[in-house]
Every structure is written in C-alpha cells, then in structure tokens.
Design an enzyme around this catalytic site. Structure first.
Site: not given
Lengths: 77, 132
Positions: A14-17, A41
């Site tokens: 998920f953000c910011p991954g 995502d």
C-alpha cells in the site's frame, strides 16, 4: 515504448510502499535509466507521477493492466 | 502551504493511530521528495512512540486504524524510511516528557532530540508548519 532498465514489482504493497521502492531504485540507478513499477494500489498510480514531476524525472507511461498499474519513469538527474 | 516550501514542520499532538500514521506518512514522503522535514511529537502524541506501547501493541484506533494495522506499513517503518532516504528529524516535547517523567530511553529509537517550543520555532523558522 521505452524498454525498462529495471522493473520493480510492488504489487501487494500500500501507499507509500511502491513509491518508496521506486525512490530506492532511482537512487541506485544511472541517469537515463528507465524504471518501471508494478502496483495494485490506486493511490500510488496517482502519487508516483506527482513525485516524479516534483523531482524532475520524466513520466513515460501510467498504464492500467489487469488489476494493476504499470508506471515508468526515466531518471533525469 | 506554499508551492515552493522546502521546509515542512509537523506538530503531532494526538495518540490516535490514524493521525500518527498520517503525520509519519506525510513526513516520510516529504523527506523522500527532497524537503527538509521536522516532526515535533508532543502531548499524547508521544504515547504510541513509547517502547511499552509498542511492546504491548496497544494503540488508540478507529476503523481506519485497524485496517492500517492489518495492511499498511507500521508508522515506525515510514519514519525510518524517511530518515534513511531524506532529511527527517524527530523531536519529543520537553514539557510532556518532564510531566510524565519519561526519558529518551523510554521512547523508540527514532528521536533526534528532546526540545522545547523555542527550539522548535528556531528549527521551523521560514518553513510551513502543520498541526495534527
């Protein structure tokens, strides 16, 4: 379409991954390299191009594939 | 916040996991985008950063916080990434630390310093400040 120098598969993150993975890869890359991120995502599909613009890199494409996005940038500096 | 702000300071005064996560996420992405970022953690905002809270895994959350815990990166990792890939400094509020009798050793290892408001203003001067 430009050939990616490196593809980063950040699907499942998920953000910011996905952005973080791309930033790490960009640091390690050479100027002119094309880096492609795969992400499922939706937030990252919007956010990664914004980050690239802010940092002065070129966004080559933001493509929707089956259930995920393919985003490529060219490292400019 | 102005478009060209190169310095961002965030004041985090809440222990709600959603706010802690948002502050950590904004701080880390800003740092990774080349901004100079300062995160000032004060009042109950310090509670999630206590080693004891982390060990027990007891955070104040609503529905989004529960989903974040199940699916997203922990806020501590976001901060660590921001520090690794950019300029991100984290400070604990001296007043809250004093009244609670906490020391830096009670907090997880992300804090650069324990400072008061005057020091924070000197650090934040000339940049944007957001409060959460």
């Amino acid at each position: 379409m430009a050939q990616a120098t490196k593809t980063i598969d950040a699907r499942g993150s998920f953000c910011p991954g996905p952005l973080m993975e791309l930033i790490k890869a960009t640091r390690a890359a050479e100027v002119g390299d094309v880096l492609e991120v795969l992400s499922n995502d939706a937030g990252s599909a919007k956010d990664i191009p914004e980050w690239a613009k802010k940092m002065g890199h070129t966004v080559l494409y933001v493509e929707e594939a089956e259930g995920y996005w393919k985003i490529a940038i060219k490292k400019e500096r | 916040m102005t478009k060209n702000a190169q310095k961002l300071s965030i004041v985090l005064a809440s222990e709600e996991l959603e706010k802690v996560h948002a502050a950590s996420l904004i701080a880390s992405v800003a740092a990774m985008s080349g901004m100079e970022v300062h995160l000032f953690v004060t009042m109950n905002g310090l509670v999630p950063f206590l080693k004891s809270t982390q060990a027990e895994g007891r955070f104040r959350t609503g529905v989004v916080g529960e989903a974040l815990r199940a699916k997203a990166q922990p806020f501590t990792e976001l901060i660590a990434n921001g520090k690794e890939l950019g300029t991100l400094k984290v400070y604990a509020c001296a007043l809250a630390m004093d009244v609670m009798n906490w020391s830096k050793a009670d907090l997880i290892d992300v804090f650069d310093d324990v400072i008061g408001v005057s020091a924070f203003f000197n650090i934040a001067a000339g940049g944007a400040i957001v409060t959460m």
